[in-house]
Design an enzyme around this catalytic site. Sequence first.
Site, PDB file in Angstrom:
ATOM      1  CB  CYS A  30      -7.268 -36.681  -7.489  1.00  0.00           C
ATOM      2  SG  CYS A  30      -6.360 -35.332  -6.723  1.00  0.00           S
TER       3      CYS A  30
ATOM      4  N   GLY B  89     -11.944 -36.784  -3.313  1.00  0.00           N
ATOM      5  CA  GLY B  89     -11.477 -35.404  -3.312  1.00  0.00           C
ATOM      6  C   GLY B  89     -12.638 -34.453  -3.234  1.00  0.00           C
TER       7      GLY B  89
ATOM      8  CE1 TYR C 205     -10.370 -43.348   5.543  1.00  0.00           C
ATOM      9  CE2 TYR C 205      -9.226 -42.414   3.662  1.00  0.00           C
ATOM     10  CZ  TYR C 205     -10.109 -42.285   4.703  1.00  0.00           C
ATOM     11  OH  TYR C 205     -10.754 -41.096   4.900  1.00  0.00           O
TER      12      TYR C 205
ATOM     13  CB  CYS D 232       2.005 -42.686   0.461  1.00  0.00           C
ATOM     14  SG  CYS D 232       1.674 -43.070  -1.274  1.00  0.00           S
TER      15      CYS D 232
ATOM     16  CG  ASN E 196      -5.763 -40.348  -9.060  1.00  0.00           C
ATOM     17  OD1 ASN E 196      -6.200 -41.472  -8.976  1.00  0.00           O
ATOM     18  ND2 ASN E 196      -5.312 -39.714  -8.012  1.00  0.00           N
TER      19      ASN E 196
ATOM     20  CB  CYS F  10      -2.215 -47.949  -4.049  1.00  0.00           C
ATOM     21  SG  CYS F  10      -2.413 -47.113  -2.463  1.00  0.00           S
TER      22      CYS F  10
HETATM   23  P1  5GP Z   1      -5.381 -40.454  12.719  1.00  0.00           P
HETATM   24  O1  5GP Z   1      -6.554 -39.955  13.485  1.00  0.00           O
HETATM   25  O2  5GP Z   1      -4.637 -41.560  13.368  1.00  0.00           O
HETATM   26  O3  5GP Z   1      -4.451 -39.332  12.320  1.00  0.00           O
HETATM   27  O4  5GP Z   1      -5.913 -41.011  11.343  1.00  0.00           O
HETATM   28  C1  5GP Z   1      -6.580 -42.235  11.300  1.00  0.00           C
HETATM   29  C2  5GP Z   1      -7.968 -42.054  10.791  1.00  0.00           C
HETATM   30  O5  5GP Z   1      -7.924 -41.334   9.562  1.00  0.00           O
HETATM   31  C3  5GP Z   1      -8.625 -43.386  10.514  1.00  0.00           C
HETATM   32  O6  5GP Z   1      -9.920 -43.371  11.059  1.00  0.00           O
HETATM   33  C4  5GP Z   1      -8.672 -43.482   9.005  1.00  0.00           C
HETATM   34  O7  5GP Z   1      -9.921 -44.001   8.587  1.00  0.00           O
HETATM   35  C5  5GP Z   1      -8.496 -42.081   8.509  1.00  0.00           C
HETATM   36  N1  5GP Z   1      -7.554 -42.005   7.389  1.00  0.00           N
HETATM   37  C6  5GP Z   1      -6.498 -42.781   7.135  1.00  0.00           C
HETATM   38  N2  5GP Z   1      -5.847 -42.388   6.023  1.00  0.00           N
HETATM   39  C7  5GP Z   1      -6.521 -41.341   5.556  1.00  0.00           C
HETATM   40  C8  5GP Z   1      -6.359 -40.525   4.399  1.00  0.00           C
HETATM   41  O8  5GP Z   1      -5.459 -40.687   3.609  1.00  0.00           O
HETATM   42  N3  5GP Z   1      -7.303 -39.550   4.236  1.00  0.00           N
HETATM   43  C9  5GP Z   1      -8.324 -39.359   5.108  1.00  0.00           C
HETATM   44  N4  5GP Z   1      -9.210 -38.404   4.870  1.00  0.00           N
HETATM   45  N5  5GP Z   1      -8.488 -40.105   6.199  1.00  0.00           N
HETATM   46  C10 5GP Z   1      -7.602 -41.094   6.421  1.00  0.00           C
HETATM   47 MG    MG Z   2     -11.666 -43.134   9.811  1.00  0.00          MG
END
Ligand code: 5GP
Ligand code: MG
Length: 445
Positions: free
Chosen positions: A2, A28, A244, A384, A102, A238
């Site tokens: 968020c 978000g 990411y 988390c 948030n 964090c």
């Molecule tokens: P996986 O495909 O292994 O389940 O997730 C890894 C991919 O998801 C990576 O490319 C990463 O950039 C993305 N990713 C990691 N954490 C998050 C998150 O919290 N939210 C979203 N939307 N993408 C994530």
């Molecule tokens: Mg990704």
Amino acid sequence: MCAIVGVFGNSEASRVAYYALFAMQHRGQEATGISSSDGVKITTVKKRGLVTDVFDEPTLSKLIGDMAIGHNRYSTAGSESILDAQPVFAAYQLGEISIAHNGNLVNKNEVRSRLIEEGAIFQSSMDTENIIHLIARSQKERLQDRIIEALEVIKGAYCLCIQSRTKMFAIRDKYGVRPFSLGRLKDGGYIVSSETCAFDLVGAEFVRDIKPGEMIIFEKDSNEYKSIQLFEPDPHICAFEYIYFARPDSDIEGKNVYATRKEMGKALAREHKVDADLVIPVPDSGVSAALGYAQESGIPFEMGIVRNHYVGRTFIEPTQKRRDMKVKLKLSPIGSLLKGKRIVVIDDSIVRGTTAKRIIRILKEAGVSEVHMRIASPTIEHPCKYGIDTPSYKELISANYSISEVEDYIEADSLDFLSVDALKESLGNDTNYSLVSFDGNYFIK
Ligand code: 5GP
Ligand code: MG
């Protein structure tokens, strides 16, 4: 996840909030909302959808007044109700109030059960409503003291913007888990926002980060804000924001996100060398780290995989089947560049393993000879609970399988992750980080 924003003392407050929310759309995409106040009443507009879908000229012109707060909602499992959109508005003993939050409260169920036993009724499943109830039930005379009393009850990670008809409060929990920054608007007033990338768009000058445990108070007819240190800071910033979540052009705690990602990539190259022809990123999340890896290793960088920008983030799809399909829609390899080559592929993280597995498959289909997967963060072994939407233990691949088992599963020729120590070093080692996803140290008790 968020995003939140608060604008104070600016005649275009709701418009500034709108632009800031637009800049933070990545935090978000499920729902968005703005509450504004003209000193007499609070007006709220919130709806499911993207910032540009929900707000238009007529809507923004209804959001009058020189103060506004706003929110972008990231859907966490299940709850997609409009009742879960923010800001949350309520009328109570002292007048009107609106809150944008948030983060994630860890004692939300306990507090909610107690409030329900005492007769409170809830409209949504959001922990934010707890805060409203606690404020409404407090016996204190001033809103400020009621908020402080509520904060003594709630536990967890939070950044809050609370607006009454004439005041705005910006609060960051004592751990500082989620980012929150203060800026000065060039055409008058102040802005507080989850990420500094919003400042550039609205013409704000960065003042400083809001301190862990701090409350900033803006009051009508006063050009200066007040600050109260409510709780002794115990920083746990964090790490995943850097890895990411945050936008690369944002600065958190004085550190640029893009620069830290590049450092992670460099550290990864030092820790996990490999003989290869090309370094390619998983777009877009692996780009900054891949540049770092290429620079440090001397292996040429290429954008070997093309991303279709009209597909949203893969995580948003709730079912596994749809997620697989979406990775395919989103990413495709440049065959002529990759054929016969030994490739290092860089991504920021592995969660379920879906993205890595799919990418390796399409690279092999494109004729690469070797795929070495390098991940610019440590293995995610714990969910988390503080506001990043990681799935349960059952779904986290690294919680259940060793690195070599994951390597087999994704069909990589080799797989390695950044160590926790190298991650901390890349972040500068100058403060304390929340590393729960990696070390399972749930520090909020
Ligand atoms: P996986 O495909 O292994 O389940 O997730 C890894 C991919 O998801 C990576 O490319 C990463 O950039 C993305 N990713 C990691 N954490 C998050 C998150 O919290 N939210 C979203 N939307 N993408 C994530
Ligand atoms: Mg990704």
